[in-house]
Write an enzyme that holds these catalytic residues in place. Structure first.
Site, PDB file in Angstrom:
ATOM      1  CD  GLU A 190      -3.087  -1.381   2.158  1.00  0.00           C
ATOM      2  OE1 GLU A 190      -2.902  -0.605   3.156  1.00  0.00           O
ATOM      3  OE2 GLU A 190      -4.031  -1.499   2.293  1.00  0.00           O
ATOM      4  CD  GLU A 382      -3.639  -6.542   2.200  1.00  0.00           C
ATOM      5  OE1 GLU A 382      -4.217  -6.356   3.655  1.00  0.00           O
ATOM      6  OE2 GLU A 382      -2.463  -6.309   2.395  1.00  0.00           O
TER       7      GLU A 382
HETATM    8  C1  BG6 Z   1      -4.239  -3.639   5.048  1.00  0.00           C
HETATM    9  C2  BG6 Z   1      -2.748  -3.862   5.066  1.00  0.00           C
HETATM   10  O1  BG6 Z   1      -4.202  -2.227   4.909  1.00  0.00           O
HETATM   11  O2  BG6 Z   1      -5.629  -3.550   5.256  1.00  0.00           O
HETATM   12  C3  BG6 Z   1      -2.968  -5.337   6.305  1.00  0.00           C
HETATM   13  O3  BG6 Z   1      -2.590  -3.643   4.184  1.00  0.00           O
HETATM   14  C4  BG6 Z   1      -4.094  -4.668   6.669  1.00  0.00           C
HETATM   15  O4  BG6 Z   1      -1.374  -4.881   6.540  1.00  0.00           O
HETATM   16  C5  BG6 Z   1      -5.734  -5.027   6.478  1.00  0.00           C
HETATM   17  O5  BG6 Z   1      -3.696  -6.198   8.669  1.00  0.00           O
HETATM   18  C6  BG6 Z   1      -6.166  -4.501   6.679  1.00  0.00           C
HETATM   19  O6  BG6 Z   1      -6.288  -3.804   7.941  1.00  0.00           O
HETATM   20  P1  BG6 Z   1      -7.369  -4.097   9.189  1.00  0.00           P
HETATM   21  O7  BG6 Z   1      -6.291  -2.393  10.370  1.00  0.00           O
HETATM   22  O8  BG6 Z   1      -7.884  -4.402   9.427  1.00  0.00           O
HETATM   23  O9  BG6 Z   1      -6.264  -5.206   9.793  1.00  0.00           O
END
Ligand code: BG6
Length: 484
Positions: A190, A382
């Site tokens: 990101e 993701e």
């Molecule tokens: C993304 C990141 O922004 O979202 C991850 O690359 C992160 O590292 C994921 O875990 C989900 O966000 P969160 O804050 O719910 O863990």
């Protein structure tokens, strides 16, 4: 390796999961690892109404280093000690790709050490071997929100040009060590975090200095330069491997057809595409140059460095997608929570318990938008659903997670089959529960596998399959034909 576009999902489509070292590994001070920015993320109990402080100053860093307390990312989910069991579970799940990150500070504890730390190199070597034994393709992120702390303290983070060379030395070391065993790499997780959350994204300590804004943009420019340089290095060291970029999708809709809303949304979207424009097309867009000029800032890269960025663009584009955003010119509209940044609530969409809107069609839109714009193979690096899970009768029933993933996978399949988008991988965040990046909570769980730790670190660490485990297993086995 080429990705050919065909009707339906390619038989080589990668179904997988994704994670990050600082949220998984724990063992923050074992086997020679140095401290990182993530090791300072202190747990804040939300019920107190407090929010975790995102931007740390040098004074905050000194105070946190000296303080005892609950630092969840220091213990992660104990992957460092349990990786064999975890990768065996991923093998049983049937994933064909597993994205994880290497912690730079496990390889170079201070970021600038003369020689790499063999124990760190060996650890990731074993992780890669375990993946390959389970027929899982490793997908490796070089930097996922865990800059070595010494780089922050001694160099001023990514705003310092020297850090580009230090990062390059680290990247070359791991490329050489794992050459031939890793087909997919990506540079910065990101990369838009460099501007949104500079401490986490670019190892930049917060300061009230008038140069802080210039430092954050310079930090980003250095990361973009570093990406180009290590892309060229990878092509020399491991010519069969591919380098990708990674952006958090900030797909933004106008709140209404009011041209003011539309204009705002356009600006939000191009700010989001900025990074991929540079990493995939090799150009700093005109609007960004003008914007910098207006703020009295500039791109302090030489003509040769700009030429390198133009020449060494990425092989594929990856992005995380959790939600869409909304832009409204009316400041009174409610501000919602979101991934990396907030926004205006979308009245048409439901939300997770953490206030993230749920928008499967948005994934189809994001895929189409990206493909129309860049015509490069896409990886969804993701996508996932964070929720509180409860153990009932020895397992976890997680129909909401299944429903979220089912709808998003259907949207992805529609984008490929009906719209002709070349998407070659779908990686779920995260196959195994781990510490949340944004809140450092353990209770915000994404996994197919429950991990018996709570927010204080209490628990056995036992791994327990949720209902979604068997569901995703079926999705993978049927190559997306059976979404249950
Ligand atoms: C993304 C990141 O922004 O979202 C991850 O690359 C992160 O590292 C994921 O875990 C989900 O966000 P969160 O804050 O719910 O863990």
């Amino acid at each position: 390796m080429t990705h050919t576009q065909s009707a339906g999902l390619n038989r080589k489509f990668l179904w997988g999961g994704a994670s990050a070292a600082n949220q998984m590994e724990g063992a923050f001070d074992e086997a020679g690892k140095g401290l990182t920015t993530a090791d300072l993320a202190v747990f804040v109990d939300k019920t107190t109404g407090q929010k975790p402080k995102k931007e740390l100053s040098l004074e905050d860093i000194a105070e946190l280093k000296a303080r005892d307390g609950n630092f969840p990312k220091r213990r992660g989910n104990d992957f460092f000690h349990r990786y064999e069991e975890d990768i065996a579970l991923l093998g049983e799940l049937g994933v064909t790709a597993y994205r994880f990150s290497i912690s730079w500070a496990r390889i170079f504890p201070n970021g600038d050490d003369a020689t790499p730390n063999e124990a760190g190199l060996q650890f990731y070597s074993e992780v890669i071997d375990a993946c390959r034994r389970a027929n899982i393709e490793p997908v490796i992120t070089l930097s996922h929100f865990d800059t070595p702390l010494a780089i922050v303290e001694n160099y001023g983070g990514w705003s310092n040009r020297k850090v580009v060379d230090l990062f390059r030395a680290y990247a070359q070391t791991v490329f050489r060590r794992y050459a031939g065993r890793v087909a997919y790499w990506m540079t910065f997780n990101e990369i838009n975090a460099a501007l949104e959350i500079p401490f986490k994204g670019a190892g930049l300590a917060f300061s009230n200095s008038p140069s802080y804004e210039a430092d954050t943009h310079r930090g980003l420019h250095h990361q973009l330069l570093a990406s180009a340089l290590v892309t060229s290095d990878l092509r020399e060291i491991s010519p069969d491997a591919q380098m990708g970029c990674m952006d958090a999708s900030f797909l933004t809709y106008p709140y209404s057809s009011d041209p003011e809303d539309v204009w705002l949304a356009l600006n939000e979207n191009r700010a989001y595409y900025l990074y991929t424009d540079i990493q995939a097309l090799g150009v700093f867009p005109a609007w960004y140059r003008k914007d910098l000029e207006r703020r009295g800032l500039s791109i302090e890269l030489t003509e040769d460095e700009l030429a390198l960025i133009k020449e060494h663009t990425v092989d594929y584009i990856s992005f995380s997608y959790y939600m869409s955003f909304v832009a409204s010119a009316d400041p009174s509209r409610q501000k919602g929570e979101g991934n990396l940044k907030g926004g205006v609530d979308n009245p048409y969409l439901p939300q997770t318990d953490w206030g993230w809107s749920i928008d499967p069609l948005g994934l189809r839109i994001a895929l189409n938008d990206m493909y129309d714009r860049y015509r490069l193979p896409l990886m969804i690096s993701e996508n996932g659903f964070g929720a509180v899970d409860k153990i009932v009768d020895g397992t976890v029933h997680d129909p909401d997670r299944i429903s979220y993933l089912r709808q998003h996978i259907a949207a992805l399949i529609a984008a490929v089959e009906e719209d002709g988008v070349d998407c070659f991988a779908y990686l779920v965040w995260s196959p195994i529960d781990m510490i949340s990046a944004g809140t450092s909570e353990m209770k915000k769980r994404y996994g197919f596998v429950y991990v018996d730790f709570d927010d204080t670190g209490a628990g056995s660490g036992a791994r327990i399959k949720k209902d979604s485990f068997a569901w995703y297993q079926k999705v993978i086995a049927s190559n997306g034909a059976d979404l249950g």
